[in-house]
Motif scaffolding. Structure first.
Motif: not given
Length: 339
Positions: A55-62, A243-249, A253-257
């Motif tokens: 999920p950290l990759y997703i937070a960085e990418e998005k 970083i914590v907030a980005g992880w949650y988001e 995102y994994m659930k909705t997209n």
């Protein structure tokens, strides 16, 4: 003559005024730029390609980290030793790894603190063995492969052995990385291996192997966390919050997209999307609610403290660390409400 000097004086004053205005104009954008950098602090974090960190990759990418105030760059570091060295030398500001390795890093003199639980293994780690062996006791005297330098699988295996009153001396231990251990088993070179996915699945596909036990049997024991140096957090609390907030988001995102999230992960770890989907079934991610439960409260500490204390005691008893580590000193739940 006086008239000429008066004219020159006036011209000089005008030029000085223009230069002063120009100087002020040049200073303003610089200050503004500095302010923007303050809003998005550059942070480099290290992690391996383990699916639990995905999920950290997703937070960085998005751009989720940037939205919350940090310009995060994820650096691929597969070796626990290399990530420890990089953190100690300030080449990275944070590291994602298993909790027992965070304990070892702290004992090595790195003044770190864990601020977020990432995932717990839910079948992603296990012991593969030849089909004639059905219990850990059956492996006594047999050739088993595992990484004895520390890490999640070693901690988990030692945890299992303690419950059974056994030690490593009961086996013919072959020291190698978890990945190499799985490969050695699939190649028929050892009787059993403590390893992780995808080697558990590969062992199941052989005609001689099976999974004797996996991490589903002990939820919350193999846990990955994110840690940063205390000194860095003190100076850059916003980066920790981001970083914590980005992880949650990213988890949301994994659930909705889901399809896009899978595609991002697959690209970063170099695997096919279908393989990523299978591997994600072997981990359970800690969202905000999960983190709050795992950390607990100041009055009622959660399991995080108990498991960390267990790892600290185990590593000390085994002689892998020479310093006692207090779980309270390397856990900080004050950023869990980051938004």
């Amino acid at each position: 003559m006086n008239f000429i000097w008066q004219k020159l004086l006036v011209v000089g004053m005008v030029l000085a005024a223009l230069l002063a205005v120009a100087g002020c104009g040049n200073t303003s954008p610089s200050s503004s730029g500095s302010g923007e950098e303050g809003k998005n602090e550059k942070v480099i974090i290290g992690q391996s390609s383990w699916i639990g960190f995905a999920p950290l990759y997703i937070a960085e990418e998005k751009g989720f980290f940037k939205e919350h105030g940090a310009d995060v760059e994820i650096q691929s570091i597969e070796s626990k030793t290399d990530s420890k060295t990089a953190l100690a030398a300030d080449r990275i500001q944070g590291v994602s790894t298993d909790m027992s390795t965070q304990v070892m890093n702290a004992a090595a003199g790195i003044d770190l603190v864990q601020i977020l639980a990432l995932d717990t293994s839910a079948g992603g780690d296990g012991i593969v063995a030849k089909k004639e062996y059905n219990t850990i006791e059956d492996l006594k005297g047999k050739k088993i492969a595992l990484d004895t330098t520390g890490g999640a699988d070693y901690f988990w295996f030692q945890y299992l052995l303690q419950q059974k009153g056994m030690t490593l001396k009961d086996f013919d231990v072959q020291n190698m990385s978890a990945g190499d251990a799985g490969a050695a088993f699939v190649a028929g070179k050892v009787d059993a291996a403590i390893t992780w996915q995808p080697w558990l699945s590969k062992a199941e596909k052989t005609d001689f192997g099976h999974t004797l036990i996996d991490s589903n049997a002990n939820p919350g024991v193999i846990v990955d966390t994110f840690a940063m140096k205390k000194s860095y957090i003190k100076e850059h609390p916003q980066a920790a919050k981001a970083i914590v907030a980005g992880w949650y988001e990213a988890l949301e995102y994994m659930k909705t997209n889901n399809d896009d999230a899978i595609a991002i992960i697959a690209k970063r770890v170099g695997e096919k999307p279908e393989s990523v989907k299978d591997e994600l079934n072997d981990v359970k991610f800690y969202d905000k609610v999960g983190n709050e439960k795992y950390f607990g409260t100041s009055d009622t500490k959660g399991d995080f403290y108990k498991v960390t204390a267990l790892a600290a005691k185990l590593w000390k008893d085994l002689g892998l660390i020479d310093k006692e580590i207090d779980a309270n000193s390397i856990i900080d739940g004050s950023f869990l409400n980051a938004q």
